[in-house]
Design an enzyme around this catalytic site. Sequence first.
Site, PDB file in Angstrom:
ATOM      1  N   LYS A   1      34.976  51.800  36.287  1.00 20.08           N
ATOM      2  CA  LYS A   1      35.543  52.271  35.019  1.00 20.08           C
ATOM      3  C   LYS A   1      34.454  52.954  34.175  1.00 20.08           C
ATOM      4  O   LYS A   1      33.254  52.835  34.474  1.00 20.08           O
ATOM      5  CB  LYS A   1      36.168  51.074  34.285  1.00 20.08           C
ATOM      6  CG  LYS A   1      37.346  50.451  35.045  1.00 20.08           C
ATOM      7  CD  LYS A   1      38.008  49.327  34.249  1.00 20.08           C
ATOM      8  CE  LYS A   1      39.184  48.738  35.016  1.00 20.08           C
ATOM      9  NZ  LYS A   1      39.932  47.738  34.207  1.00 20.08           N
TER      10      LYS A   1
ATOM     11  N   TYR B   1      48.569  52.780  36.014  1.00 24.28           N
ATOM     12  CA  TYR B   1      48.834  51.562  35.241  1.00 24.28           C
ATOM     13  C   TYR B   1      50.284  51.433  34.799  1.00 24.28           C
ATOM     14  O   TYR B   1      50.572  50.671  33.885  1.00 24.28           O
ATOM     15  CB  TYR B   1      47.898  51.519  34.023  1.00 24.28           C
ATOM     16  CG  TYR B   1      46.481  51.115  34.374  1.00 24.28           C
ATOM     17  CD1 TYR B   1      46.202  49.876  34.952  1.00 24.28           C
ATOM     18  CD2 TYR B   1      45.407  51.956  34.120  1.00 24.28           C
ATOM     19  CE1 TYR B   1      44.905  49.494  35.273  1.00 24.28           C
ATOM     20  CE2 TYR B   1      44.098  51.588  34.438  1.00 24.28           C
ATOM     21  CZ  TYR B   1      43.861  50.353  35.012  1.00 24.28           C
ATOM     22  OH  TYR B   1      42.572  49.966  35.322  1.00 24.28           O
TER      23      TYR B   1
ATOM     24  N   PHE C   1      48.072  45.952  25.308  1.00 23.42           N
ATOM     25  CA  PHE C   1      46.782  46.590  25.614  1.00 23.42           C
ATOM     26  C   PHE C   1      46.925  47.960  26.270  1.00 23.42           C
ATOM     27  O   PHE C   1      45.940  48.645  26.495  1.00 23.42           O
ATOM     28  CB  PHE C   1      45.924  45.663  26.496  1.00 23.42           C
ATOM     29  CG  PHE C   1      46.526  45.310  27.830  1.00 23.42           C
ATOM     30  CD1 PHE C   1      46.392  46.156  28.935  1.00 23.42           C
ATOM     31  CD2 PHE C   1      47.216  44.114  28.004  1.00 23.42           C
ATOM     32  CE1 PHE C   1      46.934  45.832  30.163  1.00 23.42           C
ATOM     33  CE2 PHE C   1      47.770  43.781  29.239  1.00 23.42           C
ATOM     34  CZ  PHE C   1      47.628  44.642  30.320  1.00 23.42           C
TER      35      PHE C   1
ATOM     36  N   ARG D   1      39.083  42.046  45.504  1.00 24.08           N
ATOM     37  CA  ARG D   1      39.432  41.385  44.238  1.00 24.08           C
ATOM     38  C   ARG D   1      38.540  40.157  44.017  1.00 24.08           C
ATOM     39  O   ARG D   1      38.169  39.845  42.883  1.00 24.08           O
ATOM     40  CB  ARG D   1      40.922  41.043  44.193  1.00 24.08           C
ATOM     41  CG  ARG D   1      41.741  42.335  44.025  1.00 24.08           C
ATOM     42  CD  ARG D   1      43.171  42.117  43.665  1.00 24.08           C
ATOM     43  NE  ARG D   1      43.433  41.429  42.435  1.00 24.08           N
ATOM     44  CZ  ARG D   1      43.640  42.010  41.248  1.00 24.08           C
ATOM     45  NH1 ARG D   1      43.556  43.326  41.120  1.00 24.08           N
ATOM     46  NH2 ARG D   1      43.926  41.283  40.186  1.00 24.08           N
TER      47      ARG D   1
ATOM     48  N   THR E   1      40.095  38.944  35.848  1.00 29.89           N
ATOM     49  CA  THR E   1      40.231  39.886  34.742  1.00 29.89           C
ATOM     50  C   THR E   1      39.658  39.311  33.455  1.00 29.89           C
ATOM     51  O   THR E   1      38.963  40.007  32.708  1.00 29.89           O
ATOM     52  CB  THR E   1      41.734  40.194  34.504  1.00 29.89           C
ATOM     53  OG1 THR E   1      42.386  40.338  35.758  1.00 29.89           O
ATOM     54  CG2 THR E   1      41.916  41.441  33.660  1.00 29.89           C
TER      55      THR E   1
ATOM     56  N   ARG F   1      32.506  41.331  37.782  1.00 29.13           N
ATOM     57  CA  ARG F   1      32.868  41.087  36.382  1.00 29.13           C
ATOM     58  C   ARG F   1      32.118  39.884  35.816  1.00 29.13           C
ATOM     59  O   ARG F   1      31.689  39.892  34.665  1.00 29.13           O
ATOM     60  CB  ARG F   1      34.381  40.895  36.270  1.00 29.13           C
ATOM     61  CG  ARG F   1      35.164  42.208  36.452  1.00 29.13           C
ATOM     62  CD  ARG F   1      36.641  41.941  36.650  1.00 29.13           C
ATOM     63  NE  ARG F   1      37.445  43.157  36.592  1.00 29.13           N
ATOM     64  CZ  ARG F   1      38.738  43.189  36.858  1.00 29.13           C
ATOM     65  NH1 ARG F   1      39.380  42.077  37.209  1.00 29.13           N
ATOM     66  NH2 ARG F   1      39.410  44.330  36.781  1.00 29.13           N
TER      67      ARG F   1
ATOM     68  N   ASN G   1      35.910  45.940  31.669  1.00 33.89           N
ATOM     69  CA  ASN G   1      35.553  44.962  32.698  1.00 33.89           C
ATOM     70  C   ASN G   1      35.090  45.626  33.994  1.00 33.89           C
ATOM     71  O   ASN G   1      35.297  45.119  35.085  1.00 33.89           O
ATOM     72  CB  ASN G   1      36.706  43.980  32.936  1.00 33.89           C
ATOM     73  CG  ASN G   1      37.993  44.672  33.345  1.00 33.89           C
ATOM     74  OD1 ASN G   1      38.022  45.894  33.477  1.00 33.89           O
ATOM     75  ND2 ASN G   1      39.030  43.909  33.564  1.00 33.89           N
TER      76      ASN G   1
ATOM     77  N   HIS H   1      38.182  48.305  38.692  1.00 31.62           N
ATOM     78  CA  HIS H   1      39.602  48.118  39.005  1.00 31.62           C
ATOM     79  C   HIS H   1      39.716  47.920  40.504  1.00 31.62           C
ATOM     80  O   HIS H   1      38.941  48.512  41.262  1.00 31.62           O
ATOM     81  CB  HIS H   1      40.413  49.373  38.620  1.00 31.62           C
ATOM     82  CG  HIS H   1      41.781  49.397  39.239  1.00 31.62           C
ATOM     83  ND1 HIS H   1      42.852  48.757  38.660  1.00 31.62           N
ATOM     84  CD2 HIS H   1      42.236  49.926  40.407  1.00 31.62           C
ATOM     85  CE1 HIS H   1      43.921  48.912  39.448  1.00 31.62           C
ATOM     86  NE2 HIS H   1      43.571  49.623  40.510  1.00 31.62           N
TER      87      HIS H   1
ATOM     88  N   GLU I   1      48.268  53.566  44.798  1.00 29.19           N
ATOM     89  CA  GLU I   1      47.107  53.930  43.974  1.00 29.19           C
ATOM     90  C   GLU I   1      46.162  54.880  44.719  1.00 29.19           C
ATOM     91  O   GLU I   1      45.589  55.786  44.110  1.00 29.19           O
ATOM     92  CB  GLU I   1      46.361  52.656  43.551  1.00 29.19           C
ATOM     93  CG  GLU I   1      47.189  51.778  42.621  1.00 29.19           C
ATOM     94  CD  GLU I   1      46.506  50.464  42.271  1.00 29.19           C
ATOM     95  OE1 GLU I   1      45.364  50.236  42.710  1.00 29.19           O
ATOM     96  OE2 GLU I   1      47.126  49.658  41.543  1.00 29.19           O
TER      97      GLU I   1
HETATM   98  N1  UDP Z   1      43.607  44.446  30.273  1.00 23.39           N
HETATM   99  C1  UDP Z   1      43.381  44.349  28.917  1.00 23.39           C
HETATM  100  N2  UDP Z   1      43.850  43.246  28.246  1.00 23.39           N
HETATM  101  C2  UDP Z   1      44.522  42.253  28.883  1.00 23.39           C
HETATM  102  C3  UDP Z   1      44.754  42.360  30.253  1.00 23.39           C
HETATM  103  C4  UDP Z   1      44.283  43.459  30.934  1.00 23.39           C
HETATM  104  O1  UDP Z   1      42.777  45.233  28.316  1.00 23.39           O
HETATM  105  O2  UDP Z   1      44.920  41.273  28.224  1.00 23.39           O
HETATM  106  C5  UDP Z   1      43.104  45.631  30.994  1.00 23.39           C
HETATM  107  C6  UDP Z   1      41.856  45.332  31.831  1.00 23.39           C
HETATM  108  O3  UDP Z   1      41.000  46.467  31.797  1.00 23.39           O
HETATM  109  C7  UDP Z   1      42.456  45.127  33.215  1.00 23.39           C
HETATM  110  C8  UDP Z   1      43.598  46.153  33.209  1.00 23.39           C
HETATM  111  O4  UDP Z   1      44.105  46.097  31.875  1.00 23.39           O
HETATM  112  O5  UDP Z   1      41.507  45.350  34.226  1.00 23.39           O
HETATM  113  C9  UDP Z   1      44.724  45.880  34.172  1.00 23.39           C
HETATM  114  O6  UDP Z   1      45.178  44.552  33.979  1.00 23.39           O
HETATM  115  P1  UDP Z   1      45.481  43.594  35.226  1.00 23.39           P
HETATM  116  O7  UDP Z   1      46.173  42.380  34.702  1.00 23.39           O
HETATM  117  O8  UDP Z   1      46.180  44.388  36.286  1.00 23.39           O
HETATM  118  O9  UDP Z   1      44.018  43.150  35.690  1.00 23.39           O
HETATM  119  P2  UDP Z   1      43.169  43.530  36.992  1.00 23.39           P
HETATM  120  O10 UDP Z   1      44.135  43.734  38.126  1.00 23.39           O
HETATM  121  O11 UDP Z   1      42.377  44.751  36.639  1.00 23.39           O
HETATM  122  O12 UDP Z   1      42.273  42.334  37.203  1.00 23.39           O
HETATM  123 MG    MG Z   2      45.834  44.953  38.239  1.00 20.36          MG
END
Ligand code: UDP
Ligand code: MG
Length: 154
Positions: free
Chosen positions: A11, A51, A59, A87, A93, A104, A114, A117, A128
């Site tokens: 990111k 997304y 968010f 992952r 996350t 992370r 964070n 992705h 994706e």
């Molecule tokens: N995100 C955020 N606030 C939240 C949850 C997610 O800003 O409460 C952002 C964060 O950058 C995250 C992305 O949205 O990586 C996508 O969320 P997801 O739950 O899919 O998390 P990931 O798959 O990236 O772990």
């Molecule tokens: Mg995700």
Amino acid sequence: MEQEKTLVLIKPDGVQRGLIGEIIGRFERKGLKLVGLKLLQLPCHKAEELYFPHQGKAFYSYLIQFMTSTPIVAIALQGRNAIELVRLLNGATDPAESEPGSIRGDFSIDVTHNIVHASDSPKNAQRELEVLFDSSELFEYQRIEEPILHRLTT
Ligand code: UDP
Ligand code: MG
């Protein structure tokens, strides 16, 4: 041997903090194969496609703004169980839950900024990867240690 492909993005915060080499190195050392790689500034429509499952969440609009603000690195990785492994290497996350040793866990303290992705399922990985890469931008080749990595030696 069952191989999966998955999408990783470094990111804008990861790029700005000079972590590209560190992050790619972790995936390479794990034994995952880079099959696609590029630096780009994500256009708004691609961020929205990526997304779309989060559309409407509190968010969402800040996330789109952040992801399109400065360049990112898009990485296609291939390997056995690649989706789940990536992952795990990325970490949770929520910064309160991402384990030290994960990307992370080691480098981020904010839930939005964070660093990385990664796709979360085979279906999303395929979708994706299509958002970020043309088929001509994905490659096939052998890594020299594949027989050892995948226990193919006699
Ligand atoms: N995100 C955020 N606030 C939240 C949850 C997610 O800003 O409460 C952002 C964060 O950058 C995250 C992305 O949205 O990586 C996508 O969320 P997801 O739950 O899919 O998390 P990931 O798959 O990236 O772990
Ligand atoms: Mg995700």
